[in-house]
Design an enzyme around this catalytic site. Structure first.
Site, PDB file in Angstrom:
ATOM      1  CG  ASN A 100      -3.575  11.852  10.928  1.00  0.00           C
ATOM      2  OD1 ASN A 100      -3.549  10.741  10.410  1.00  0.00           O
ATOM      3  ND2 ASN A 100      -4.079  12.918  10.307  1.00  0.00           N
ATOM      4  CB  SER A 152       2.585   4.483   6.408  1.00  0.00           C
ATOM      5  OG  SER A 152       2.386   3.925   5.125  1.00  0.00           O
ATOM      6  CE1 TYR A 167       3.768   9.499   4.111  1.00  0.00           C
ATOM      7  CE2 TYR A 167       3.892   7.124   3.745  1.00  0.00           C
ATOM      8  CZ  TYR A 167       3.219   8.231   4.238  1.00  0.00           C
ATOM      9  OH  TYR A 167       1.998   8.081   4.851  1.00  0.00           O
ATOM     10  CB  ALA A 168      10.089   4.433   3.210  1.00  0.00           C
ATOM     11  CB  ALA A 169      13.352   7.690   5.880  1.00  0.00           C
ATOM     12  CB  SER A 170       9.068  10.264   7.634  1.00  0.00           C
ATOM     13  OG  SER A 170       7.996   9.825   6.816  1.00  0.00           O
ATOM     14  CE  LYS A 171       3.639   8.613   7.803  1.00  0.00           C
ATOM     15  NZ  LYS A 171       2.859   9.300   8.871  1.00  0.00           N
TER      16      LYS A 171
END
Length: 262
Positions: A100, A152, A167-171
């Site tokens: 998480n 996400s 953040y988008a790439a990681s999620k």
């Protein structure tokens, strides 16, 4: 109460209950992770709640039976290994891992630095991968386990101007990793699924719901007309952690009030 009703309740307890199970939850000192740790412990699990802020974990452990606080920086490999080793040593095994812990990046792509982009991926994607491999490496041949990766809506759709490239790439990477690990480990009895939260009022979304413009943006674009509240995603975590989802792996469970269904 009739015998049939009693038996049905026992079946539900067996299906969703986690008595005797051992779980790890990262990012458990606040936000969704704190709720996940509380709920898994409430379902009967011993929960090794991991985060950097030990004082908050100690407060949680004092309030909730079954919580074992573990100070851990998941970007440090020695801490990751120590977390898994401690759960195995004290709990006997690991049945559930909830990856998480997360961190945001800047909303504008042109403001991302090389080091900053890498740092977001280390927390949101790389650390969870290594924790998962260490868990699997600790399992006896006949063991079963459930890994739940927290992604996400930003990993599914663009949410510009809120979100961010790193953040988008990681999620999004978390969802691809979930499918691949499920495929590799399914025959070993390890299930790997992902949960995709929508907009919840947490530290990471600080200011989103107190600003009239951004709060209105969430309401207008969410089918239920509001953001998520405390506990509304916890049932999904229990479902994926428990035998209720025993024939489910490689899947993405979206809990977003209808945000991505528009």
């Amino acid at each position: 109460m009739t015998d049939n009703i009693i038996e049905e309740r026992r079946m539900l307890d067996d299906m969703f209950g986690l008595a005797g199970r051992v779980a790890i939850v990262t990012g458990a000192s606040s936000g969704l992770g704190l709720g996940f740790a509380r709920t898994l412990a409430g379902a009967g699990a011993t929960v090794f709640a991991a985060a950097r802020r030990l004082d908050r974990l100690n407060t949680l452990a004092a309030e909730v039976p079954g919580i074992v606080p573990v100070q851990c920086d998941i970007t440090v490999d020695a801490d990751r290994r120590s977390l898994v080793n401690r759960a195995v040593a004290e709990g006997g095994r690991i049945d559930v891992l909830v990856n998480n812990a997360g961190t945001p990046g800047p909303p504008n792509a042109e403001d991302e630095t090389i080091d900053g982009f890498d740092a977001v991926l280390r927390v949101n994607l790389v650390a969870g991968f290594h924790l998962a491999t260490y868990l699997v490496g600790s399992l006896p041949a006949d063991a079963r386990a459930s890994i739940v990766n927290v992604s996400s809506v930003i990993g599914l759709v663009s949410t510009a101007p809120i979100g961010g490239a790193s953040y988008a790439a990681s999620k999004a990477g978390t969802l691809g990793l979930t499918r691949e690990l499920a495929g590799q480990w399914g025959r070993r009895g390890v299930r790997v699924n992902a949960v995709v939260p929508g907009w919840f009022d947490t530290e990471m979304t600080d200011g989103l719901f107190t600003n009239d413009k951004s709060a209105g943006w969430v309401r207008r674009n969410t089918m239920l007309g509001r953001g998520g509240t405390d506990g509304e995603i916890d049932g999904a975590i229990v479902f994926l952690a428990s035998d209720a989802s025993s024939y489910m792996t490689g899947q993405t469970l979206v809990v977003d009030g209808g945000w991505t269904a528009r």
